[in-house]
Write an enzyme that holds these catalytic residues in place. Structure first.
Site, PDB file in Angstrom:
ATOM      1  N   ARG A  40       4.513 -10.208  12.897  1.00 10.35           N
ATOM      2  CA  ARG A  40       4.933 -11.026  11.757  1.00 10.35           C
ATOM      3  C   ARG A  40       6.111 -11.953  12.076  1.00 10.35           C
ATOM      4  NH1 ARG A  40       4.998  -8.467   5.857  1.00 10.35           N
ATOM      5  NH2 ARG A  40       4.732 -10.705   5.459  1.00 10.35           N
ATOM      6  N   CYS A  91       4.590  -7.920  -3.570  1.00 10.22           N
ATOM      7  CA  CYS A  91       4.569  -8.388  -2.178  1.00 10.22           C
ATOM      8  C   CYS A  91       4.042  -9.811  -2.080  1.00 10.22           C
ATOM      9  CB  CYS A  91       3.683  -7.487  -1.324  1.00 10.22           C
ATOM     10  SG  CYS A  91       4.140  -5.775  -1.299  1.00 10.22           S
ATOM     11  N   ASP A 101      -0.686 -11.498   7.349  1.00 10.40           N
ATOM     12  CA  ASP A 101       0.231 -10.911   6.376  1.00 10.40           C
ATOM     13  C   ASP A 101       1.062 -11.959   5.635  1.00 10.40           C
ATOM     14  OD1 ASP A 101      -0.435  -8.237   6.544  1.00 10.40           O
ATOM     15  OD2 ASP A 101       1.065  -7.767   8.074  1.00 10.40           O
ATOM     16  N   HIS A 123       8.893  -0.556   2.117  1.00 15.54           N
ATOM     17  CA  HIS A 123       9.728  -1.667   1.616  1.00 15.54           C
ATOM     18  C   HIS A 123      10.292  -1.246   0.257  1.00 15.54           C
ATOM     19  CE1 HIS A 123       7.540  -5.096   3.963  1.00 15.54           C
ATOM     20  NE2 HIS A 123       8.761  -4.980   4.440  1.00 15.54           N
ATOM     21  N   ARG A 173      12.180  -1.054   7.693  1.00 12.63           N
ATOM     22  CA  ARG A 173      12.087  -2.465   8.107  1.00 12.63           C
ATOM     23  C   ARG A 173      13.471  -3.116   8.227  1.00 12.63           C
ATOM     24  NH1 ARG A 173       6.743  -4.418   7.440  1.00 12.63           N
ATOM     25  NH2 ARG A 173       5.366  -2.658   7.847  1.00 12.63           N
TER      26      ARG A 173
HETATM   27  N1  ARG Z   1       1.150  -5.684   5.966  1.00  8.09           N
HETATM   28  C1  ARG Z   1       2.449  -6.071   5.494  1.00  8.09           C
HETATM   29  C2  ARG Z   1       3.516  -5.367   6.287  1.00  8.09           C
HETATM   30  O1  ARG Z   1       3.339  -4.227   6.596  1.00  8.09           O
HETATM   31  C3  ARG Z   1       2.577  -5.764   4.040  1.00  8.09           C
HETATM   32  C4  ARG Z   1       3.842  -6.294   3.442  1.00  8.09           C
HETATM   33  C5  ARG Z   1       4.041  -5.878   2.013  1.00  8.09           C
HETATM   34  N2  ARG Z   1       5.125  -6.578   1.437  1.00  8.09           N
HETATM   35  C6  ARG Z   1       6.037  -6.076   0.618  1.00  8.09           C
HETATM   36  N3  ARG Z   1       6.905  -6.877   0.074  1.00  8.09           N
HETATM   37  N4  ARG Z   1       6.116  -4.785   0.367  1.00  8.09           N
HETATM   38  O2  ARG Z   1       4.529  -5.943   6.626  1.00  8.09           O
END
Ligand code: ARG
Length: 294
Positions: free
Chosen positions: A110, A287, A85, A184, A155
């Protein structure tokens, strides 16, 4: 008219008939050499579906080339094997005036990205503010004029919004995300005039997907941005809002056709870049793009 009595056109700004002004941008990107979907931390990620890393790299390259062709500067951070990612650099931090507030990721998969990005920021002359609170950088924090819009719900935590305000001394407006597909803030809001520039703070405007927010947040957005573009659910659902604007050119998904028309009506120049392969990881144009504000 003689060419001698007109000032030379500035190289970093173009003012087309629409009056929109392009601003120079510095971005950080990460080549998706190790991109795959091997875990699920958002509803888009289905490890059972195959991914094509070479295709992801080609699509990413198109975005990179597009930024350069528009005159922007793009810096690169080395991808790390095992961190698929990392291509989504927007989550790597949040930077204003050379100060980088580091990311502290919510999910263990992550977490190692946080220190990797902070190391890059330090090496490249940014002052790093180490995060105590869980936050996913510019994925959830968006600078609009002189205000930071901050997302929570999936998040970044509410406490990170306070930390963010302490680090930058700016007004932070918390917004609650309620739809797991738009986990996000940068999947639900697009900043069209991203920083203060010619025209001033008042010109800063956004586009957003109402249904991604709770009622309180919808009311805040309606009050603050009466001229905002409200996009249709169909455009939001193809990550149409996950876009990058330089004040004139707005890089968007070719699938967001309604949004494309809305942008044209307002005098922006939509530039279509397809990142379908990176959508398998739940990410799009924004992203893959972190703004480096020095
Ligand atoms: N697979 C990543 C996650 O779920 C995707 C992140 C996408 N990033 C963003 N800025 N929306 O964390």
């Amino acid at each position: 008219m003689s060419t001698h009595d007109t000032a030379p056109a500035p190289t970093t700004a173009t003012a087309p008939a629409s009056g929109r002004i392009q601003q120079h941008r510095r971005y950080l990107m990460c080549r998706p050499d190790y991109f795959t979907v091997s875990y699920t931390i958002n509803p888009w990620m289905q490890p059972a579906n195959p991914t094509d890393t070479a295709l992801a790299v080609r699509q990413w390259q198109t975005l990179y080339d597009t930024y350069l062709a528009l005159g922007h500067e793009v810096y690169l951070i080395d991808p790390i094997e095992g961190l698929p990612d990392m291509v989504y650099t927007a989550n790597g931090g949040f930077i204003i005036d050379g100060v980088a507030y580091g990311a502290k990721f919510r999910y263990p998969e992550r977490v190692p990205e946080g220190p990797a990005f902070m190391e890059w920021f330090r090496r490249n002359g940014f002052e790093v503010a180490e995060p105590v609170e869980v936050n996913e950088g510019e994925g959830d924090f968006l600078l609009v004029g002189d205000t930071i819009l901050a997302g929570t719900g999936f998040r970044s935590t509410g406490d990170s919004h306070r930390e963010l305000a302490d680090v930058f001394g700016k007004e932070v407006v918390s917004l609650n995300l309620v739809d797991p597909r738009f986990y996000h803030l940068d999947t639900a809001i697009s900043v069209l005039d991203p920083v203060e520039g010619p025209g001033g703070v008042d010109k800063a405007n956004i586009a957003y997907l109402e249904g991604a927010f709770d009622e309180r947040s919808q009311a805040i957005l309606a009050e603050r941005y009466p001229d905002a573009i409200k996009v249709a659910d169909a455009d939001g659902a193809v990550f149409g809002l996950n876009s990058a604007s330089d004040g004139l050119n707005v890089i968007i998904s070719p699938r967001a056709q309604g949004f494309e028309a809305q942008l044209r009506e307002r005098g922006y120049n939509p530039v279509l870049v397809d990142l379908s392969e990176l959508l398998l990881g739940g990410g799009g144009i924004k992203c893959c793009t972190l703004e480096l504000r020095r």
